[in-house]
Design a protein around this motif. Structure first.
Motif, PDB file in Angstrom:
ATOM      1  N   UNK A   1      43.753  52.221  43.200  1.00  0.00           N
ATOM      2  CA  UNK A   1      45.176  52.480  42.951  1.00  0.00           C
ATOM      3  C   UNK A   1      46.021  51.231  43.202  1.00  0.00           C
ATOM      4  N   UNK A   2      45.483  50.291  43.916  1.00  0.00           N
ATOM      5  CA  UNK A   2      46.213  49.082  44.284  1.00  0.00           C
ATOM      6  C   UNK A   2      45.671  47.845  43.587  1.00  0.00           C
ATOM      7  N   UNK A   3      44.375  47.654  43.624  1.00  0.00           N
ATOM      8  CA  UNK A   3      43.745  46.488  43.018  1.00  0.00           C
ATOM      9  C   UNK A   3      43.062  46.917  41.729  1.00  0.00           C
ATOM     10  N   UNK A   4      43.453  46.311  40.635  1.00  0.00           N
ATOM     11  CA  UNK A   4      42.851  46.596  39.335  1.00  0.00           C
ATOM     12  C   UNK A   4      41.698  45.614  39.147  1.00  0.00           C
ATOM     13  N   UNK A   5      40.465  46.137  39.291  1.00  0.00           N
ATOM     14  CA  UNK A   5      39.268  45.300  39.267  1.00  0.00           C
ATOM     15  C   UNK A   5      39.204  44.465  37.986  1.00  0.00           C
ATOM     16  N   UNK A   6      39.073  43.154  38.174  1.00  0.00           N
ATOM     17  CA  UNK A   6      38.990  42.232  37.047  1.00  0.00           C
ATOM     18  C   UNK A   6      40.332  41.822  36.494  1.00  0.00           C
ATOM     19  N   UNK A   7      41.398  42.468  36.939  1.00  0.00           N
ATOM     20  CA  UNK A   7      42.745  42.167  36.443  1.00  0.00           C
ATOM     21  C   UNK A   7      43.615  41.521  37.527  1.00  0.00           C
TER      22      UNK A   7
END
Length: 166
Positions: free
Chosen positions: A103-109
């Motif tokens: 919900x906080x860290x967008x993996x790869x983004x």
């Protein structure tokens, strides 16, 4: 520079220090600053502080290339203050992927989520970001934009109000 901050009970200094040990074998001379009250021995070359003042933390965010938060498995997304502060200052993050972290860290983004307790995954994620300037810049910009769009006081207040209306 690599920065890691935090002292709560769910932080994982053992995994963090092992990842930093591996990383410094690939990138010797990289500055690493860790704020931790752990009694574990940090790898050679890692600067460890038991506490840091607010102004010093702001300076460290400005200096950092990437911010790393290693946690044990937990259900409350340990490290969110550090993660959101880092992202709001335009820094990509590497965070242990516990429930809710996406919900906080967008993996790869906006950064990477890695399996808790996996020092090699943590080291590889940090190395990947640091070794690609375009990725570091793109993720940092996306992190700042994500916090402005989804994690300000205003957006959190609106979400809370919506929950209370139900």
């Amino acid at each position: 520079m690599i920065l890691s901050l935090g002292n709560d009970r769910d932080r994982d200094p053992r995994t963090l220090f092992e990842a930093l040990r591996m990383l410094l074998q690939h990138l010797p001379g990289t500055r690493v600053v860790v704020q931790s009250r752990s009694n574990l021995d940090a790898p050679p070359g890692v600067e460890v502080f038991s506490s840091l003042s607010g102004p010093r933390v702001r300076d460290l965010y400005r200096e950092a290339s990437v911010v790393v938060v290693a946690t044990k498995q937990n259900l409350h997304v340990s490290g969110m203050t550090t993660v959101l502060e880092a992202m709001s200052s335009g820094r990509p993050v590497v965070l242990s992927g516990t429930p809710g972290a996406e919900d906080y860290v967008k993996h790869g983004e906006t950064g990477y989520l890695v399996a808790p307790g996996q020092s090699s995954f943590l080291a590889n994620a940090i190395l990947d970001i640091l070794s690609q300037q375009h990725l570091l810049e793109r993720m940092g910009a996306a992190a700042a934009a994500h916090v402005r769009a989804s994690h300000t006081e205003a957006t959190m207040t609106r979400a809370l109000a919506e929950v209370l209306r139900q």
